[in-house]
Scaffold this motif. Structure first.
Motif, PDB file in Angstrom:
ATOM      1  N   GLU A   1     -59.815  38.455 -13.869  1.00 50.46           N
ATOM      2  CA  GLU A   1     -58.708  38.464 -12.829  1.00 50.46           C
ATOM      3  C   GLU A   1     -59.181  37.609 -11.898  1.00 50.46           C
ATOM      4  O   GLU A   1     -58.444  37.550 -10.785  1.00 50.46           O
ATOM      5  CB  GLU A   1     -58.874  40.002 -12.611  1.00 50.46           C
ATOM      6  CG  GLU A   1     -58.393  40.858 -13.363  1.00 50.46           C
ATOM      7  CD  GLU A   1     -58.095  42.365 -12.925  1.00 50.46           C
ATOM      8  OE1 GLU A   1     -57.083  42.496 -12.094  1.00 50.46           O
ATOM      9  OE2 GLU A   1     -58.957  43.248 -13.262  1.00 50.46           O
TER      10      GLU A   1
ATOM     11  N   ARG B   1     -65.298  32.930 -10.798  1.00 49.95           N
ATOM     12  CA  ARG B   1     -63.753  32.211 -10.576  1.00 49.95           C
ATOM     13  C   ARG B   1     -63.203  31.498 -11.954  1.00 49.95           C
ATOM     14  O   ARG B   1     -63.999  30.912 -12.705  1.00 49.95           O
ATOM     15  CB  ARG B   1     -64.231  31.074  -9.462  1.00 49.95           C
ATOM     16  CG  ARG B   1     -65.052  30.168  -9.949  1.00 49.95           C
ATOM     17  CD  ARG B   1     -65.259  29.206  -8.833  1.00 49.95           C
ATOM     18  NE  ARG B   1     -65.959  29.778  -7.573  1.00 49.95           N
ATOM     19  CZ  ARG B   1     -65.612  29.627  -6.129  1.00 49.95           C
ATOM     20  NH1 ARG B   1     -64.953  28.412  -6.010  1.00 49.95           N
ATOM     21  NH2 ARG B   1     -65.927  30.320  -5.247  1.00 49.95           N
ATOM     22  N   GLY B   2     -62.031  31.827 -12.062  1.00 48.31           N
ATOM     23  CA  GLY B   2     -61.345  31.225 -13.118  1.00 48.31           C
ATOM     24  C   GLY B   2     -61.355  32.207 -14.525  1.00 48.31           C
ATOM     25  O   GLY B   2     -60.752  31.790 -15.247  1.00 48.31           O
TER      26      GLY B   2
ATOM     27  N   ILE C   1     -58.559  34.806 -10.525  1.00 48.51           N
ATOM     28  CA  ILE C   1     -57.861  33.658 -10.814  1.00 48.51           C
ATOM     29  C   ILE C   1     -57.031  33.104  -9.564  1.00 48.51           C
ATOM     30  O   ILE C   1     -56.439  32.016  -9.583  1.00 48.51           O
ATOM     31  CB  ILE C   1     -56.887  33.761 -11.983  1.00 48.51           C
ATOM     32  CG1 ILE C   1     -55.841  34.898 -11.687  1.00 48.51           C
ATOM     33  CG2 ILE C   1     -57.629  33.936 -13.265  1.00 48.51           C
ATOM     34  CD1 ILE C   1     -55.002  35.089 -12.994  1.00 48.51           C
ATOM     35  N   LYS C   2     -57.203  33.696  -8.638  1.00 48.15           N
ATOM     36  CA  LYS C   2     -56.651  33.175  -7.142  1.00 48.15           C
ATOM     37  C   LYS C   2     -57.395  32.339  -6.450  1.00 48.15           C
ATOM     38  O   LYS C   2     -58.298  32.851  -5.904  1.00 48.15           O
ATOM     39  CB  LYS C   2     -56.200  34.585  -6.592  1.00 48.15           C
ATOM     40  CG  LYS C   2     -55.125  34.075  -5.344  1.00 48.15           C
ATOM     41  CD  LYS C   2     -54.746  35.401  -4.598  1.00 48.15           C
ATOM     42  CE  LYS C   2     -53.893  34.920  -3.382  1.00 48.15           C
ATOM     43  NZ  LYS C   2     -53.517  36.312  -2.537  1.00 48.15           N
TER      44      LYS C   2
ATOM     45  N   GLY D   1     -53.509  30.241  -2.894  1.00 49.82           N
ATOM     46  CA  GLY D   1     -52.591  31.258  -4.068  1.00 49.82           C
ATOM     47  C   GLY D   1     -52.707  30.005  -5.294  1.00 49.82           C
ATOM     48  O   GLY D   1     -52.146  30.467  -6.099  1.00 49.82           O
ATOM     49  N   ILE D   2     -53.452  28.780  -5.396  1.00 50.56           N
ATOM     50  CA  ILE D   2     -53.689  28.208  -6.457  1.00 50.56           C
ATOM     51  C   ILE D   2     -54.242  28.976  -7.457  1.00 50.56           C
ATOM     52  O   ILE D   2     -55.264  29.746  -7.320  1.00 50.56           O
ATOM     53  CB  ILE D   2     -54.662  26.934  -6.168  1.00 50.56           C
ATOM     54  CG1 ILE D   2     -54.017  26.238  -5.040  1.00 50.56           C
ATOM     55  CG2 ILE D   2     -54.986  26.293  -7.510  1.00 50.56           C
ATOM     56  CD1 ILE D   2     -54.899  25.216  -4.526  1.00 50.56           C
ATOM     57  N   GLN D   3     -53.758  28.788  -8.872  1.00 47.20           N
ATOM     58  CA  GLN D   3     -54.263  29.570  -9.983  1.00 47.20           C
ATOM     59  C   GLN D   3     -55.318  28.801 -10.548  1.00 47.20           C
ATOM     60  O   GLN D   3     -55.338  27.567 -10.876  1.00 47.20           O
ATOM     61  CB  GLN D   3     -53.147  29.581 -11.065  1.00 47.20           C
ATOM     62  CG  GLN D   3     -51.970  30.600 -10.784  1.00 47.20           C
ATOM     63  CD  GLN D   3     -52.528  32.133 -10.745  1.00 47.20           C
ATOM     64  OE1 GLN D   3     -52.553  32.419  -9.547  1.00 47.20           O
ATOM     65  NE2 GLN D   3     -52.339  32.507 -12.062  1.00 47.20           N
ATOM     66  N   LEU D   4     -56.387  29.407 -11.072  1.00 45.29           N
ATOM     67  CA  LEU D   4     -57.806  28.885 -11.351  1.00 45.29           C
ATOM     68  C   LEU D   4     -57.907  29.384 -12.950  1.00 45.29           C
ATOM     69  O   LEU D   4     -57.607  30.507 -13.312  1.00 45.29           O
ATOM     70  CB  LEU D   4     -59.056  29.434 -10.629  1.00 45.29           C
ATOM     71  CG  LEU D   4     -58.913  29.384  -9.055  1.00 45.29           C
ATOM     72  CD1 LEU D   4     -60.250  30.155  -8.396  1.00 45.29           C
ATOM     73  CD2 LEU D   4     -58.866  27.817  -8.916  1.00 45.29           C
ATOM     74  N   ASP D   5     -58.305  28.357 -13.522  1.00 48.24           N
ATOM     75  CA  ASP D   5     -58.515  28.652 -15.109  1.00 48.24           C
ATOM     76  C   ASP D   5     -60.132  27.805 -15.490  1.00 48.24           C
ATOM     77  O   ASP D   5     -59.900  26.580 -15.591  1.00 48.24           O
ATOM     78  CB  ASP D   5     -57.216  28.102 -15.911  1.00 48.24           C
ATOM     79  CG  ASP D   5     -57.452  28.376 -17.323  1.00 48.24           C
ATOM     80  OD1 ASP D   5     -58.341  28.750 -17.787  1.00 48.24           O
ATOM     81  OD2 ASP D   5     -56.462  28.101 -18.106  1.00 48.24           O
TER      82      ASP D   5
END
Length: 226
Positions: free
Chosen positions: A66, A62-63, A68-69, A73-77
């Motif tokens: 690819e 995660r993050g 990253i969802k 729908g929150i974007q993960l980084d």
């Protein structure tokens, strides 16, 4: 040829992976990359595993890459993750384990392999899943970004197998690996002590034959697990 796959974890994160099959599949491996890499770092390992009859799924944790969802729908980084967010990557491993089972591979034929923080996740998942026969840990540590192995090592069962590799010049990992070797009570346990090979996947770059040794060991663990 790798097949791009996706699944959603039990906490709502969409994980992307590369699935590589084998013509004569005896089992499967979950491949967990180091920080801050991606699933593509496992391409050579996936090829070698396939020659041993081991299918594999290399995932973007995660993050990363690819994956990253997040929920809603929150974007993960990963670059802004707190330790607890890194630690929640254990759900990514669980999701891969369940995805492989859905492909018809029995849970006692699935192993975990990880590098650095991925190694910690692999060992921790092994401690949670008594039906998993083995895990291979490349440069594990006591704790990487909130993923602690010392808290879980005692829960790895004697019938489960562990393969650890660490380089003496990677002091943090090497010292932790020495301690893990003492803490884990596995009846089938190997600690490959190497020199001047760096951290994580660098140990394979410096020692290419280690990939094949690990693949052979995993094949034997899958075939002989009872």
């Amino acid at each position: 040829m790798a097949e791009r796959i996706t699944y959603v974890t039990n906490d709502g994160v969409t994980i992307v992976g590369n699935w590589v099959t084998s013509p004569t599949t005896i089992g499967a491996a979950i491949l967990l990359h180091q920080y801050p890499s991606t699933r593509q770092s496992w391409s050579d390992v996936q090829r070698i595993l396939a020659t041993r009859g081991i299918a594999s799924v290399a995932i973007d944790l995660r993050g990363h890459g690819e994956s990253i969802k997040g929920p809603d729908g929150i974007q993960l980084d990963y670059q802004v993750f707190k330790d607890e967010e890194h630690a929640s990557s254990i759900h990514d491993v669980r999701g891969a384990y369940e995805w492989i089972q859905a492909r018809g591979i029995e849970r006692d034929r699935i192993v975990a392999v990880g590098a650095s923080i991925g190694a910690n996740l692999a060992l921790n998942f092994l401690s949670e899943e008594p039906h998993m026969p083995a895990a291979a840990a490349i440069s594990p540590g006591e704790e990487y970004h909130g993923v602690n192995t010392f808290e879980n090592a005692e829960y790895i069962s004697p019938h489960q197998s562990v393969w650890i590799v660490s380089s003496a010049d990677d002091e943090k990992s090497y010292v932790a690996s020495e301690q893990l070797d003492k803490m884990i009570v596995s009846e089938q346990k190997i600690f490959e002590r190497i020199k001047e090979a760096g951290h994580g996947m660098d140990v394979f770059t410096k020692n290419p034959k280690l990939m094949e040794q690990m693949a052979d060991w995993l094949r034997d663990r899958i075939l002989n697990f009872t």
